[in-house]
Write a protein that holds these residues in place. Structure first.
Motif, PDB file in Angstrom:
ATOM      1  N   GLY B 317      23.689   4.165  44.043  1.00 56.23           N
ATOM      2  CA  GLY B 317      23.881   5.138  42.886  1.00 56.23           C
ATOM      3  C   GLY B 317      22.863   6.151  43.288  1.00 56.23           C
ATOM      4  O   GLY B 317      22.996   7.305  42.776  1.00 56.23           O
ATOM      5  N   LEU B 320      24.046   8.527  45.932  1.00 59.01           N
ATOM      6  CA  LEU B 320      25.312   9.443  45.441  1.00 59.01           C
ATOM      7  C   LEU B 320      24.725  10.711  44.647  1.00 59.01           C
ATOM      8  O   LEU B 320      25.505  11.727  44.769  1.00 59.01           O
ATOM      9  CB  LEU B 320      26.126   8.845  44.413  1.00 59.01           C
ATOM     10  N   GLY B 325      26.216   8.342  38.871  1.00 60.40           N
ATOM     11  CA  GLY B 325      25.504   7.411  39.789  1.00 60.40           C
ATOM     12  C   GLY B 325      24.012   6.936  39.545  1.00 60.40           C
ATOM     13  O   GLY B 325      24.017   5.685  39.439  1.00 60.40           O
ATOM     14  N   LEU B 398      28.918   2.401  38.839  1.00 57.45           N
ATOM     15  CA  LEU B 398      28.719   2.700  40.174  1.00 57.45           C
ATOM     16  C   LEU B 398      29.542   3.099  40.897  1.00 57.45           C
ATOM     17  O   LEU B 398      29.688   4.201  41.853  1.00 57.45           O
ATOM     18  CB  LEU B 398      27.915   1.657  40.925  1.00 57.45           C
TER      19      LEU B 398
END
Lengths: 124, 549
Positions: B317, B320, B325, B398
């Motif tokens: 996450g 990203l 995220g 996620l």
């Protein structure tokens, strides 16, 4: 910008020796390695002004130069922390010696065990 | 109400002092530490309410304004972490106290009087890390919590704990040294260690310098968070500590590392460099961790490996670097703290009932203790992310962020995450099926015994023999006690509480997700944090030692 070569080499040498000693299984060596490496860090913090010169700032033209207090505060804190950790390391080394009668760490029993255990618990 | 912020840190450290001087009176110690942590939880809940209404709370210690003095900052992310960590610490403390009162045969020489002060110092370090506004204060908090964790890990000073504690100590020391090197370089390059000030000044530095600093910080925090390839110390050291210590370490210490990664990645390095590397590290952490878990024969080691594995999700996450995220990552951190702690507390209960956590020697626990079976089953399924539990919601968030990202690597990570999730479910079902569901294994045939004895410690013949004898005695005792097994009420209550809070994350997933999503938005919009610390509109005064001065 100039770099103080002696200082850089000293810091690098202290780090190399410290990390090498910390990789040992002998806890006293780990202790000595930690001391060397934290000296290296303290020197690095001391040289942590923009050009690697001592942390003194101010305008040299009017004759007033003062020491930058932040590196000193950081080093002082770092020394206190390494004192506490050193105490713990020494106590741990002593306790390890009392329990095992050797200055070195014993083998990880489970790792050795694990080598002859079938993966998955052995019953499947 | 800014004064509440330092109070949240001062409470546990004052409590540590008080419990230290009352070391001879265990009853007073217990009273002090429980009431201190409860009070801290109330303060932090108040902070959470204040922050979600009115934005970040900032406190300049001693009136020295940023960037010169020490600044404490609590934004939404910090408040969330504070509340979750103190709630977990409080329940684990109750569990530990109850275990200490019920289980006096464990290690009679254990200096119990130091447990409470050390535990409170650990809580101080963790709380301080979440509100630290500058890198050096973050370093100091790490040192506080690490030093306390060294003591808790080696409490009693037995041979096994010393062996397990030493590598942990050395690895932690190395990571602290790396962190300190990074701080020295930050100061040399930017002339400040205040994070809000830094996020302005790093942008002006040459990219090579910034990359060096970022790499050093990521390595230092990656070791703390047990990210591949720096995770080896964790499954090695955690299982041998006493159950309450393992539970609180597993729940909180790695998450402090993840918190630090989230903070520096969003605040200091918003350009998203190193994200590819982080993605690959996340993928390998997921897969290597869960494959390690499947190979384990001891519950505690197995849980330690799943802990490593699921760090990969949170890292995914962060890598990203999108609002969805990071929001899902924060939600997942909360979910994982609660679930992993509940599972380790459950493993402690299994050890208490059956005398071992080796899977081959367990069995029939569902009949022996139905309540324990339920208490272990819920977090186990939650970890395996069975819908509709909170682990499922976290992963949905996620994966949504991954799909939105759309890059090849993100798709690979989604695939890897799905496989990991299924393998986690397999590992947890195996634990549950063996320990709880199948009939208790027979201990009467000595032949099958030789192969069955795989204690979590014990290699030499003598140790093996002793373990075998102990196991026989325990087996007999267990058969006798199976129906009347009485678990200490405090231990069961604490585990129940943490499982309940975990379920709350499922029931209240909507509001909590909304909260973490806003927290992520606030993290990505750096001006909120920077303005709160430095004062809005006013350009930061030049720091001492700024380049070019």
């Amino acid at each position: 910008m100039t770099v103080d070569l002696v200082l850089a080499l000293t810091i690098g040498g202290l780090f190399a020796a410290g990390v090498y000693l910390m990789l040992s299984r002998n806890l006293i060596r780990v202790f000595l390695g930690f001391l060397l490496a934290s000296h290296g860090i303290n020197l690095l913090l001391l040289s942590a002004s923009p050009d690697g010169v001592p942390p003194i700032v101010g305008e040299p033209t009017n004759g007033e130069r003062v020491a930058d207090p932040i590196p000193q505060a950081l080093i002082l804190t770092s020394i206190v922390i390494s004192l506490a950790v050193s105490t713990f390391l020494l106590a741990m080394a002593y306790r390890n010696y009392k329990v095992t009668r050797t200055p070195e760490l014993v083998d990880d029993t489970q790792d050795v065990d694990f080598a002859d255990v079938t993966p998955g618990g052995g019953e499947e | 109400m800014t004064w509440l912020l330092p109070v949240a840190i001062l409470l546990p450290i004052v409590g540590a002092g008080l419990t230290l001087v009352t070391g001879r009176r265990p009853r007073v110690q217990r009273l002090i530490s429980i009431s201190i942590l409860s009070l801290q939880l109330v303060v932090e809940l108040t902070l959470l309410a204040l922050i979600s209404d009115g934005g970040p709370i900032v406190m300049h210690i001693g009136g020295w304004t940023a960037p010169f003095g020490i600044t404490l900052v609590a934004d939404r992310l910090a408040a969330f972490m504070l509340v979750v960590s103190t709630a977990v610490s409080l329940t684990v403390l109750v569990y530990g106290i109850s275990q200490g009162m019920a289980d006096d045969s464990d290690t009679p020489e254990t200096p119990v009087s130091i447990f409470h002060p050390t535990f409170l110092i650990l809580v101080t370090g963790i709380s301080n890390a979440f509100v630290a506004g500058d890198l050096f204060n973050l370093f100091v908090s790490f040192e506080i919590l690490l030093t306390a964790s060294y003591v808790l890990l080696t409490i009693g000073g037995t041979r096994e704990r010393l062996r397990a504690g030493a590598p942990y100590l050395v690895v932690s020391l190395l990571s602290s040294l790396i962190f300190l090197v990074a701080i020295a370089m930050v100061y040399a390059a930017a002339g400040t260690v205040n994070m809000a000030d830094l996020s302005n000044k790093l942008a002006e530095l040459p990219p090579g310098v910034v990359a060096t600093i970022q790499a050093l910080l990521l390595v230092a925090f990656g070791i703390k968070a047990a990210v591949f390839p720096m995770y080896m110390w964790l499954p090695d050291s955690y299982p041998s500590a006493p159950a309450p210590a393992t539970a609180v370490f597993a729940g909180l210490l790695t998450k402090v590392g993840i918190y630090a990664i989230i903070r520096v990645q969003t605040l200091l390095f918003p350009l998203g460099s190193f994200t590819t590397l982080l993605m690959i590290a996340a993928l390998l952490t997921l897969l290597v961790g869960i494959l390690g878990a499947i190979a384990q024969s001891g519950i505690k080691r197995l849980l330690s490996f799943t802990l490593v594995s699921h760090i990969g999700y949170m890292l995914f996450g962060v890598a990203l670097a999108s609002q969805v995220g990071i929001g899902a990552s924060i939600y997942y951190v909360g979910h994982h703290i609660l679930v992993q702690t509940a599972l380790f507390l459950g493993a402690g209960l299994i050890e208490w009932v059956a005398g071992t956590t080796v899977l081959d020697r367990l069995g029939g626990l569902a009949k022996a203790s139905p309540i324990l079976a339920i208490l272990f089953f819920i977090p186990a399924m939650n970890l395996g992310s069975v819908p509709p539990l909170s682990g499922f919601f976290g992963k949905v968030g996620l994966f949504e962020a991954g799909v939105a990202d759309g890059s090849t690597l993100a798709w690979v990570l989604i695939a890897g995450g799905t496989v990991t999730s299924l393998l986690t479910l397999y590992a947890m079902v195996r634990v549950w099926g063996r320990a709880f569901w199948r009939p208790a294994p027979s201990f009467t045939e000595p032949e099958s015994y030789d192969s069955a004895v795989q204690t979590e410690s014990g290699r030499s013949l003598q140790v093996r023999r002793r373990a075998r004898r102990q196991a026989l005695v325990q087996a007999q005792r267990r058969e006798a006690d199976a129906k009347t097994a009485r678990l200490p009420r405090g231990m069961v209550g604490a585990t129940m509480a943490i499982v309940g809070v975990g379920l709350l994350m499922t029931v209240a997933a909507g509001p909590i997700y909304a909260y973490t999503d806003t927290a992520a938005a606030n993290l990505l919009d750096r001006s909120i944090y920077i303005d709160a610390v430095l004062g809005s509109g006013v350009p930061a005064p030049p720091g001492i030692g700024t380049p070019g001065s």
